[in-house]
Design a protein around this motif. Structure first.
Motif, PDB file in Angstrom:
ATOM      1  N   HIS A  12       2.331  -4.107   7.937  1.00 14.86           N
ATOM      2  CA  HIS A  12       1.051  -4.136   7.847  1.00 14.86           C
ATOM      3  C   HIS A  12       0.354  -5.332   6.916  1.00 14.86           C
ATOM      4  O   HIS A  12       1.141  -5.896   6.319  1.00 14.86           O
ATOM      5  CB  HIS A  12       0.642  -2.779   6.764  1.00 14.86           C
ATOM      6  CG  HIS A  12       1.476  -2.782   5.411  1.00 14.86           C
ATOM      7  ND1 HIS A  12       0.831  -3.123   4.380  1.00 14.86           N
ATOM      8  CD2 HIS A  12       2.995  -2.773   5.093  1.00 14.86           C
ATOM      9  CE1 HIS A  12       1.680  -3.275   3.319  1.00 14.86           C
ATOM     10  NE2 HIS A  12       2.884  -3.107   3.938  1.00 14.86           N
ATOM     11  N   GLU A  13      -0.911  -5.572   7.096  1.00 15.16           N
ATOM     12  CA  GLU A  13      -1.451  -6.480   6.349  1.00 15.16           C
ATOM     13  C   GLU A  13      -2.481  -5.943   5.205  1.00 15.16           C
ATOM     14  O   GLU A  13      -3.492  -5.456   5.543  1.00 15.16           O
ATOM     15  CB  GLU A  13      -2.297  -7.585   7.180  1.00 15.16           C
ATOM     16  CG  GLU A  13      -3.249  -8.942   6.670  1.00 15.16           C
ATOM     17  CD  GLU A  13      -3.837  -9.642   7.790  1.00 15.16           C
ATOM     18  OE1 GLU A  13      -4.326 -10.722   7.075  1.00 15.16           O
ATOM     19  OE2 GLU A  13      -4.131  -9.319   8.595  1.00 15.16           O
ATOM     20  N   PRO A  14      -2.239  -6.432   4.186  1.00 10.55           N
ATOM     21  CA  PRO A  14      -2.890  -5.901   2.769  1.00 10.55           C
ATOM     22  C   PRO A  14      -4.346  -6.471   2.731  1.00 10.55           C
ATOM     23  O   PRO A  14      -4.582  -7.801   3.019  1.00 10.55           O
ATOM     24  CB  PRO A  14      -2.074  -6.282   1.678  1.00 10.55           C
ATOM     25  CG  PRO A  14      -0.710  -6.703   2.125  1.00 10.55           C
ATOM     26  CD  PRO A  14      -1.025  -7.213   3.417  1.00 10.55           C
ATOM     27  N   GLU A  15      -5.272  -5.731   2.279  1.00  8.68           N
ATOM     28  CA  GLU A  15      -6.478  -6.300   2.037  1.00  8.68           C
ATOM     29  C   GLU A  15      -6.644  -7.620   1.255  1.00  8.68           C
ATOM     30  O   GLU A  15      -7.409  -8.394   1.538  1.00  8.68           O
ATOM     31  CB  GLU A  15      -7.734  -5.146   1.551  1.00  8.68           C
ATOM     32  CG  GLU A  15      -8.023  -4.330   2.400  1.00  8.68           C
ATOM     33  CD  GLU A  15      -8.926  -3.169   1.514  1.00  8.68           C
ATOM     34  OE1 GLU A  15     -10.235  -3.473   1.582  1.00  8.68           O
ATOM     35  OE2 GLU A  15      -8.358  -2.087   0.988  1.00  8.68           O
ATOM     36  N   ARG A  16      -6.161  -7.295  -0.031  1.00  6.62           N
ATOM     37  CA  ARG A  16      -5.954  -8.523  -1.002  1.00  6.62           C
ATOM     38  C   ARG A  16      -5.483  -9.770  -0.245  1.00  6.62           C
ATOM     39  O   ARG A  16      -6.217 -10.818  -0.493  1.00  6.62           O
ATOM     40  CB  ARG A  16      -5.140  -8.010  -2.117  1.00  6.62           C
ATOM     41  CG  ARG A  16      -5.161  -9.231  -3.129  1.00  6.62           C
ATOM     42  CD  ARG A  16      -6.552  -9.604  -3.852  1.00  6.62           C
ATOM     43  NE  ARG A  16      -7.431  -8.456  -4.178  1.00  6.62           N
ATOM     44  CZ  ARG A  16      -7.251  -8.154  -5.433  1.00  6.62           C
ATOM     45  NH1 ARG A  16      -6.417  -8.959  -6.406  1.00  6.62           N
ATOM     46  NH2 ARG A  16      -7.883  -7.060  -6.235  1.00  6.62           N
ATOM     47  N   SER A  42      -4.395  -0.108   5.397  1.00  5.61           N
ATOM     48  CA  SER A  42      -2.938  -0.315   4.581  1.00  5.61           C
ATOM     49  C   SER A  42      -3.237   0.074   3.399  1.00  5.61           C
ATOM     50  O   SER A  42      -2.161   0.429   2.912  1.00  5.61           O
ATOM     51  CB  SER A  42      -2.888  -2.080   4.638  1.00  5.61           C
ATOM     52  OG  SER A  42      -2.718  -2.564   5.926  1.00  5.61           O
ATOM     53  N   THR A  43      -4.400   0.090   2.788  1.00  9.29           N
ATOM     54  CA  THR A  43      -4.582   0.445   1.156  1.00  9.29           C
ATOM     55  C   THR A  43      -4.625   1.917   1.033  1.00  9.29           C
ATOM     56  O   THR A  43      -3.689   2.606   0.360  1.00  9.29           O
ATOM     57  CB  THR A  43      -5.864   0.027   0.743  1.00  9.29           C
ATOM     58  OG1 THR A  43      -6.191  -1.271   0.768  1.00  9.29           O
ATOM     59  CG2 THR A  43      -6.242   0.467  -0.660  1.00  9.29           C
ATOM     60  N   ALA A  46      -0.696   3.044   2.199  1.00 15.46           N
ATOM     61  CA  ALA A  46       0.369   2.779   1.247  1.00 15.46           C
ATOM     62  C   ALA A  46       1.051   3.945   0.016  1.00 15.46           C
ATOM     63  O   ALA A  46       2.164   3.826  -0.316  1.00 15.46           O
ATOM     64  CB  ALA A  46       0.079   1.399   0.169  1.00 15.46           C
ATOM     65  N   GLU A  67       5.115  -6.133   4.329  1.00 18.74           N
ATOM     66  CA  GLU A  67       3.800  -6.906   4.303  1.00 18.74           C
ATOM     67  C   GLU A  67       3.668  -8.086   5.485  1.00 18.74           C
ATOM     68  O   GLU A  67       4.896  -8.540   5.763  1.00 18.74           O
ATOM     69  CB  GLU A  67       3.187  -7.326   3.047  1.00 18.74           C
ATOM     70  CG  GLU A  67       3.184  -6.254   2.012  1.00 18.74           C
ATOM     71  CD  GLU A  67       2.550  -6.793   0.610  1.00 18.74           C
ATOM     72  OE1 GLU A  67       2.134  -8.002   0.586  1.00 18.74           O
ATOM     73  OE2 GLU A  67       2.367  -6.244  -0.268  1.00 18.74           O
TER      74      GLU A  67
END
Length: 352
Positions: A12-16, A42-43, A46, A67
């Protein structure tokens, strides 16, 4: 290393991470926040990673949430005989999740979902539309504009036009005025999108009807279009804007719901109200699975008119799993929570 134990690897690719990268690339903070909000699943998922791990454990599987920035090293060390890669987020432009299935293929790993070529195609709506049209599917014709200049002029339309970014999102119009009357206004909207998001715009004749989401998870490996969940998604608006999208997911969605600014749209089974339309949608899904290669997990968005005319708006290879509509689909079709459905799907693939 995944080792000899069968293991589900969720990439998954995090927003941040996305937002930080966009800021470095010169996007405004507002644009970076809006763009990265598409990764909010993703957020949202989690907090359930431990529950997914427990559900996998009950089925004799390991589980690892990875990640995207760590995926190259993790997938290179994974055991191809005992590993299954599930990519949670896609992307070839603002987002980079489309690299995950390509890395899995490079390392000889089994995957859940479509192959990496479709991860790229679904993110370019103009090219995707050309392919879907060639397959004979009911896709609205489209023009393409970049920064206020036509690359391809749209067809004439008595119903006006709908303007949306080509690679950002799929069906949203960004702003409430994204439906316009004439092509000249569409070019103006295209300039605004380009200035804010550096993206081309698709300009399609406006099609009437209700918004429909068709969700699919092949919990059984050989499940077909009969396992599709097809619902009207009545949110109170004619189409989804950026603000509507941000209210669905992630931290902005939580804040919107806590402030009473957003309520989940009502889901109504299309088959109970318009069975002919539901059957047409299953036929479209069958063509996409056979002709395009959609499999395992995906979603389709339609506009459905009162006379059962259906318009295919887009396909997604990474549907919003933690969103309310996909959770509802897992409960209705498979009688499982999202977490249990994901673990069971992985277990059945790894046991084959």
């Amino acid at each position: 290393m995944a080792g000899q134990r069968p293991t589900l690897i969720l990439v998954h690719e995090p927003e941040r991470a996305c937002a930080d990268r966009l800021l470095v690339d010169g996007f405004s903070r507002q644009a970076a926040t809006e763009i990265s909000s598409y990764l909010a699943q993703s957020t949202d998922l989690a907090p359930e990673f431990n529950a997914i791990g427990d559900a996998c454990e009950r089925r004799g599987l390991g589980f690892r949430a990875v990640e995207l920035d760590d995926a190259a090293a993790v997938l290179a060390s994974a055991d191809p005989r005992h590993s299954l890669v599930w990519t949670l987020t896609d992307g070839i432009a603002y987002f980079r999740g489309g690299a995950s299935p390509a890395l899995a293929r490079l390392n000889g790993l089994k995957t859940i979902g479509a192959d990496d070529s479709l991860f790229a195609l679904c993110q370019d709506k103009f090219r995707a539309g050309a392919v879907l049209t060639a397959l004979g599917l009911p896709v609205p014709a489209a023009g393409l504009a970049r920064g206020g200049e036509w690359l391809v002029e749209p067809p004439a339309s008595l119903s006006g036009y709908f303007v949306k970014p080509n690679r950002l999102g799929a069906k949203i119009g960004i702003w409430a005025d994204s439906r316009c009357g004439v092509a000249r206004e569409a070019l103006g909207l295209g300039r605004r999108v380009f200035d804010a998001y550096r993206d081309d715009v698709i300009v399609q004749p406006y099609v009437a009807g209700r918004n429909v989401r068709a969700s699919f998870l092949a919990l059984h490996p050989y499940a077909g279009p009969e396992a599709l969940g097809i619902v009207f998604v009545d949110s109170g608006g004619d189409f989804q804007t950026m603000a509507d999208s941000m209210a669905l997911y992630g931290d902005t969605g939580i804040a919107a719901r806590e402030a009473g600014l957003y309520a989940e749209p009502e889901l109504v089974q299309v088959g109970s109200a318009q069975p002919r339309a539901a059957e047409k949608i299953r036929q479209v899904a069958a063509k996409l699975m056979a002709g395009l290669g959609l499999r395992d997990v995906f979603s389709l968005d339609f506009r459905v008119e009162a006379d059962d005319t259906v318009h295919l708006i887009e396909f997604e290879v990474c549907p919003g799993l933690p969103c309310f509509d996909f959770r509802a689909y897992c409960r209705a079709e498979w009688h499982l929570s999202l977490v249990e459905a994901m673990a069971e799907t992985a277990a059945r693939r790894l046991s084959r």
